[in-house]
Write a protein that holds these residues in place. Structure first.
Motif, PDB file in Angstrom:
ATOM      1  N   ASP A 143      52.186 -42.033 -10.209  1.00 26.92           N
ATOM      2  CA  ASP A 143      53.353 -41.910  -9.322  1.00 26.92           C
ATOM      3  C   ASP A 143      53.201 -42.715  -8.030  1.00 26.92           C
ATOM      4  N   GLU A 238      62.858 -39.765 -12.727  1.00 30.90           N
ATOM      5  CA  GLU A 238      63.031 -38.377 -13.207  1.00 30.90           C
ATOM      6  C   GLU A 238      63.381 -37.427 -12.062  1.00 30.90           C
ATOM      7  N   ARG A 257      50.684 -23.841 -14.029  1.00 31.12           N
ATOM      8  CA  ARG A 257      50.978 -25.258 -13.825  1.00 31.12           C
ATOM      9  C   ARG A 257      51.179 -25.557 -12.355  1.00 31.12           C
TER      10      ARG A 257
HETATM   11  O1  F6P Z   1      52.110 -36.951 -11.865  1.00 33.32           O
HETATM   12  C1  F6P Z   1      52.095 -37.721 -13.019  1.00 33.32           C
HETATM   13  C2  F6P Z   1      53.209 -37.319 -13.946  1.00 33.32           C
HETATM   14  O2  F6P Z   1      53.177 -38.184 -15.067  1.00 33.32           O
HETATM   15  C3  F6P Z   1      54.598 -37.302 -13.321  1.00 33.32           C
HETATM   16  O3  F6P Z   1      55.152 -38.576 -13.192  1.00 33.32           O
HETATM   17  C4  F6P Z   1      55.322 -36.385 -14.270  1.00 33.32           C
HETATM   18  O4  F6P Z   1      56.399 -35.728 -13.642  1.00 33.32           O
HETATM   19  C5  F6P Z   1      54.276 -35.389 -14.650  1.00 33.32           C
HETATM   20  O5  F6P Z   1      53.012 -36.000 -14.430  1.00 33.32           O
HETATM   21  C6  F6P Z   1      54.349 -34.943 -16.082  1.00 33.32           C
HETATM   22  O6  F6P Z   1      53.407 -33.959 -16.291  1.00 33.32           O
HETATM   23  P1  F6P Z   1      52.967 -33.436 -17.725  1.00 33.32           P
HETATM   24  O7  F6P Z   1      52.052 -34.445 -18.313  1.00 33.32           O
HETATM   25  O8  F6P Z   1      52.288 -32.157 -17.463  1.00 33.32           O
HETATM   26  O9  F6P Z   1      54.220 -33.296 -18.525  1.00 33.32           O
END
Ligand code: F6P
Length: 364
Positions: A143, A238, A257
């Motif tokens: 990110d 997103e 989480r």
């Molecule tokens: O922080 C990294 C990231 O890939 C974000 O861009 C995304 O919102 C999140 O992690 C997704 O998390 P997970 O892998 O738990 O679905």
């Protein structure tokens, strides 16, 4: 004679391309100092249940810098300060198991921990440092939203993957005179959307830092149509936010989480564009593809530099700090200071100005 250290390393949070390169660099830099290195499995969980700690040797890390993921496993659940445990009634309760982690760390006679992670995992690292654990942090996230470093590894790979996907969508969008709406990751920061959208020649980019008006996006689509461009590419972060509205989430997801799961904005935007312009629109979510596979050369090198710098930090006794890129050098930044900064796209910065000069619409 310098002390022969016994150090350990863990990787926490979402995986990012480059994690294995950090592990390789830490292992090699330690080995070349005649230190011992151990890999802790699944973030901090491996310091609660210590059965699976791995002795890292040059043979074990040989060639892993080019491989995605992490050989140590990772998790964005399981903060030892707030560990979800089911009570007798079957309800989840949060317990503080940090003393157990400290006890195991001391029992195993580790001299230092290299904690590789995003803001969540490094916040935990900082709390352990306050309890007396010698910790050096290594920031990672696709990110790119962390303070104390110009850039995090994983970001360049994610942007490259997103750009390649957008490039590929142009031909199908053009063949069908369609609007293709692509959702990319980034949580509350729009860096991936902005950089891939500009590089991929998008018509509109929606990022969390600039709330969008869907009417403005539709105006852009129709204006293009008038000028003969009958297809369009819209890149949506997103975490993009409609003016006066909210992010779209998929609920808070699993127990323990660290962050809510974002997702669904591209579908919403595609539906609105179809409804308001009559144009055939499709949405797609790039999702975890952005985190998969080999790191780019940039990410690989940055991750190797971060890993080696973390070992030098341990040698200098610079704990409760993280490594960060302060071009052209790697600097050591106090964790408390870096964690206080939540980096976001600068809306009057050069990259946004470039996009506007290119005629890209932000929906504002
Ligand atoms: O922080 C990294 C990231 O890939 C974000 O861009 C995304 O919102 C999140 O992690 C997704 O998390 P997970 O892998 O738990 O679905």
């Amino acid at each position: 004679m310098p002390k022969r250290m016994k150090i350990c390393i863990n990787t926490g949070g979402g995986d990012a391309p480059g994690l294995n390169a950090v592990i390789e660099a830490v292992t090699m830099a330690a080995y070349n100092r005649q230190w011992e290195v151990y890999g802790i499995k699944s973030g901090y969980a491996g310091l609660l249940n210590t059965d699976e700690i791995i002795h890292l040797t040059p043979e074990k890390v040989d060639g892993i810098a080019s491989v995605g993921g992490t050989i140590l496993g990772s998790t964005n659940k399981g903060n030892p300060f707030k560990m979800p445990i089911a009570n007798a009634a079957g309800e989840w309760e949060e317990r503080d198991l940090s003393d157990k982690v400290m006890e195991n760390f001391r029992r195993l006679r580790f001299d230092a921990l290299v904690a590789v992670g995003g803001d969540g995992s490094l916040e935990i690292a900082h709390r352990f440092a306050e309890k007396g654990m010698p910790v050096v942090g290594v920031p990672k996230t696709i990110d790119n939203d962390m303070g104390g470093t110009v850039i995090t590894f994983g970001f360049d790979t994610a942007v490259s993957i997103a750009t390649e996907a957008i490039d590929r969508l142009h031909s199908t969008a053009k063949s069908h005179d369609r609007i293709m709406v692509v959702e990319v990751m980034g949580r509350d920061a729009g860096f991936i959307a902005l950089n891939s959208g500009i590089s991929g020649n998008a018509d509109a980019i929606m990022i969390p830092e600039i709330p969008f008006d869907i009417e403005k996006v539709c105006d852009k689509v129709m204006d293009n149509e008038l000028h003969g461009r009958k297809y369009g590419i819209v890149v949506v972060a997103e975490g993009a936010i409609p003016m006066g509205g909210n992010v779209i989430t998929k609920g808070s997801g699993e127990v323990g989480r660290q962050h809510v799961v974002l997702g669904g904005m591209a579908e919403h935007v595609a539906r609105e564009i179809s409804k308001r312009t009559g144009k055939d629109s499709r949405s797609m979510v790039l999702g975890h593809l952005q985190r998969g596979g080999s790191p780019t050369t940039f990410d690989r090198l940055l991750a190797l530099r971060f890993g080696a710098a973390a070992v030098r930090a341990i040698e200098q006794g610079k704990f409760d700090h993280m490594v960060g890129l302060h071009s052209p050098d790697i600097a050591l930044v106090p964790l408390g200071e870096a964690l206080g900064i939540h980096k976001r796209v600068q809306t009057d910065g050069d990259t946004v100005l470039t996009a506007r000069d290119l005629g890209i619409c932000f929906g504002d």
